[in-house]
Scaffold this motif. Structure first.
Motif, PDB file in Angstrom:
ATOM      1  N   GLN A   1       0.809  -1.129  -0.084  1.00 17.86           N
ATOM      2  CA  GLN A   1       0.076  -0.082  -0.081  1.00 17.86           C
ATOM      3  C   GLN A   1       0.831   1.073   0.074  1.00 17.86           C
ATOM      4  O   GLN A   1       0.562   2.381  -0.804  1.00 17.86           O
ATOM      5  N   ALA A   2       2.043   1.204   0.924  1.00 16.03           N
ATOM      6  CA  ALA A   2       2.782   2.466   1.003  1.00 16.03           C
ATOM      7  C   ALA A   2       3.513   2.458  -0.479  1.00 16.03           C
ATOM      8  O   ALA A   2       3.805   4.003  -0.978  1.00 16.03           O
ATOM      9  N   LEU A   3       3.889   1.528  -1.345  1.00 19.75           N
ATOM     10  CA  LEU A   3       4.620   1.592  -2.478  1.00 19.75           C
ATOM     11  C   LEU A   3       3.562   2.143  -3.362  1.00 19.75           C
ATOM     12  O   LEU A   3       4.058   3.001  -4.088  1.00 19.75           O
ATOM     13  N   ASP A   4       2.415   1.804  -3.357  1.00 20.89           N
ATOM     14  CA  ASP A   4       1.376   2.327  -4.353  1.00 20.89           C
ATOM     15  C   ASP A   4       0.938   3.742  -4.201  1.00 20.89           C
ATOM     16  O   ASP A   4       1.102   4.600  -5.113  1.00 20.89           O
ATOM     17  N   ARG A   5       1.418   4.301  -2.988  1.00 26.36           N
ATOM     18  CA  ARG A   5       1.205   5.553  -2.460  1.00 26.36           C
ATOM     19  C   ARG A   5       2.202   6.421  -3.111  1.00 26.36           C
ATOM     20  O   ARG A   5       2.188   7.378  -3.830  1.00 26.36           O
ATOM     21  N   LEU A   6       3.551   5.857  -2.860  1.00 25.50           N
ATOM     22  CA  LEU A   6       4.604   6.779  -3.245  1.00 25.50           C
ATOM     23  C   LEU A   6       4.857   6.696  -4.954  1.00 25.50           C
ATOM     24  O   LEU A   6       5.274   8.001  -5.447  1.00 25.50           O
ATOM     25  N   ILE A   7       4.530   5.623  -5.538  1.00 28.64           N
ATOM     26  CA  ILE A   7       4.577   5.510  -6.884  1.00 28.64           C
ATOM     27  C   ILE A   7       3.668   6.629  -7.642  1.00 28.64           C
ATOM     28  O   ILE A   7       3.889   7.126  -8.641  1.00 28.64           O
ATOM     29  N   ALA A   8       2.378   6.591  -6.930  1.00 24.82           N
ATOM     30  CA  ALA A   8       1.330   7.563  -7.442  1.00 24.82           C
ATOM     31  C   ALA A   8       1.819   8.942  -7.425  1.00 24.82           C
ATOM     32  O   ALA A   8       1.723   9.781  -8.302  1.00 24.82           O
ATOM     33  N   ARG A   9       2.443   9.213  -6.270  1.00 29.98           N
ATOM     34  CA  ARG A   9       3.148  10.656  -6.170  1.00 29.98           C
ATOM     35  C   ARG A   9       4.082  10.807  -6.991  1.00 29.98           C
ATOM     36  O   ARG A   9       4.588  11.959  -7.468  1.00 29.98           O
ATOM     37  N   GLN A  10       5.113  10.001  -7.302  1.00 25.42           N
ATOM     38  CA  GLN A  10       5.967  10.000  -8.193  1.00 25.42           C
ATOM     39  C   GLN A  10       5.572  10.208  -9.627  1.00 25.42           C
ATOM     40  O   GLN A  10       6.053  10.958 -10.273  1.00 25.42           O
TER      41      GLN A  10
END
Length: 397
Positions: free
Chosen positions: A319-328
């Protein structure tokens, strides 16, 4: 008509001075390269040149904003990329620790590595730009975005996101606030999270589960309570039995649109909970995994408990990876838009400079030709004055 000598002298001198004035003006134009030396040279052109200069100054300010925003967005993109790499490494180490061949000692070594990764992640979250301003603190750019106190990370910024004017009718967002990057990540599978009770004595393990019927999902808490190794009951938050069935290792258990899988052999009284997902920060997700691996486990029941905890941590990291990738991705999109706006501003500035040059810049060929003509006229006026000055009746007496 009678013309006095004084009048002749005055007219001649006035003519020469007029020629000298014109020659001086042309000389100044040639030395400066500008056609307009004062507003009186061309009042309409002077007003138009002022308007174009203001437009050029405004475009220059837009480009300054573009360069500032580009620098901060590149810094954000780099920080997000490093954060994604760290979480991917954390995930790999979690999968490695979830292997049955690992021992308490090797899992402890992994937990210490995760502690270092957590420190690195916190350092990245506190990244500052060249002027010392936090890029993930929202409007509170002068403070340290995140602080670690008693093992918990606190966000000191706000939810603000500056908008910078980069064009006449265009604004672009600055870096994302840390509250949208590292905080408020929905844990579990995004709908609910699973957990094994600490008091379990069997070796059964639960997975992260999934939603099979979103219409039936109501977000209510549910407990799976095993009455024996082969039977279970489904109970609500008040302990009321709402269902049940025969247990089969690896089989799915469905309730309220949720589906989970339990593997292994449970003991009577073992319990697994299904709770609605909650907002959590990335740092605590990594810290929970670290703490899980740090604790020594003995016996099948404790190993199963640890496996369930690692499974929960893995889905949280996803879930955290999905968040960071979306912000990236958002940061990259803004950088692309900024690059296009930069080209637009450069084209506008070029066009304004061309228009300004057509009004104020000097035509050297025309000015040099005019200078030569004026110089010739001045010489002729001087020579004529010299001849007139020598005329006298006494020359003929």
């Amino acid at each position: 008509m009678r013309i006095s000598t004084a009048q002749i002298y005055s007219a001649a001198i006035s003519g020469m001075l007029d020629q000298q004035g014109k020659l001086l003006e042309t000389q100044n134009q040639l030395s400066t390269g500008k056609r307009l030396l004062s507003p009186s040279d061309d009042p309409v052109g002077a007003v138009r040149s002022l308007e174009l200069q203001r437009a050029l100054a405004k475009t220059d300010q837009f480009q300054t904003n573009v360069n500032l925003l580009d620098s901060r967005l590149r810094l954000e993109e780099s920080a997000l990329s490093e954060s994604v790499q760290i979480l991917q490494q954390v995930r790999e180490r979690a999968l490695e620790a979830n292997n049955a061949t690992q021992t308490n000692e090797t899992r402890l070594a992994i937990s210490r590595e995760l502690d270092q990764q957590l420190d690195a992640l916190l350092t990245i979250a506190n990244t500052r730009d060249a002027e010392g301003r936090s890029i993930f603190a929202g409007y509170q750019q002068d403070v340290q975005a995140f602080t670690l106190t008693n093992g918990a990370v606190t966000y000191n910024g706000d939810d603000g996101q500056r908008m910078l004017q980069v064009g006449t009718n265009r604004q672009l967002a600055d870096t994302s606030p840390g509250s949208e990057v590292f905080m408020g990540v929905v844990n579990g599978n995004g709908h609910f999270q699973t957990r094994a009770a600490d008091s379990n004595t069997g070796d059964a393990v639960i997975d992260a589960g999934a939603i099979t019927d979103i219409a039936a999902f109501n977000g209510d808490a549910v407990d799976i309570v095993f009455t024996s190794a082969s039977d279970y009951e489904l109970r609500d938050a008040s302990g009321v039995v709402i269902g049940g069935g025969a247990y089969q290792s690896g089989g799915s258990i469905n309730v309220n649109g949720m589906m989970v899988t339990v593997d292994g052999t449970p003991a009577a009284g073992d319990q697994f909970s299904l709770r609605p997902s909650e907002a959590e920060d990335v740092f605590s997700m990594v810290a929970q995994l670290r703490d899980t691996l740090m604790q020594p486990r003995t016996g099948a029941a404790q190993r199963a408990q640890q496996t369930s905890d690692i499974n929960s941590a893995l889905v949280n990291i996803d879930q955290a990876l999905d968040r960071l990738i979306a912000r990236q991705s958002e940061s990259g999109t803004r950088m692309q838009a900024l690059e296009r706006q930069k080209d637009v501003n450069e084209n506008i500035a070029l066009q304004v400079e061309e228009n300004l040059g057509s009004i104020t810049d000097l035509d050297y060929a025309e000015a040099i030709s005019r200078f030569q003509q004026q110089q010739l006229g001045l010489q002729a006026a001087q020579q004529a004055f010299a001849k007139v000055q020598g005329l006298s009746l006494f020359n003929y007496l």
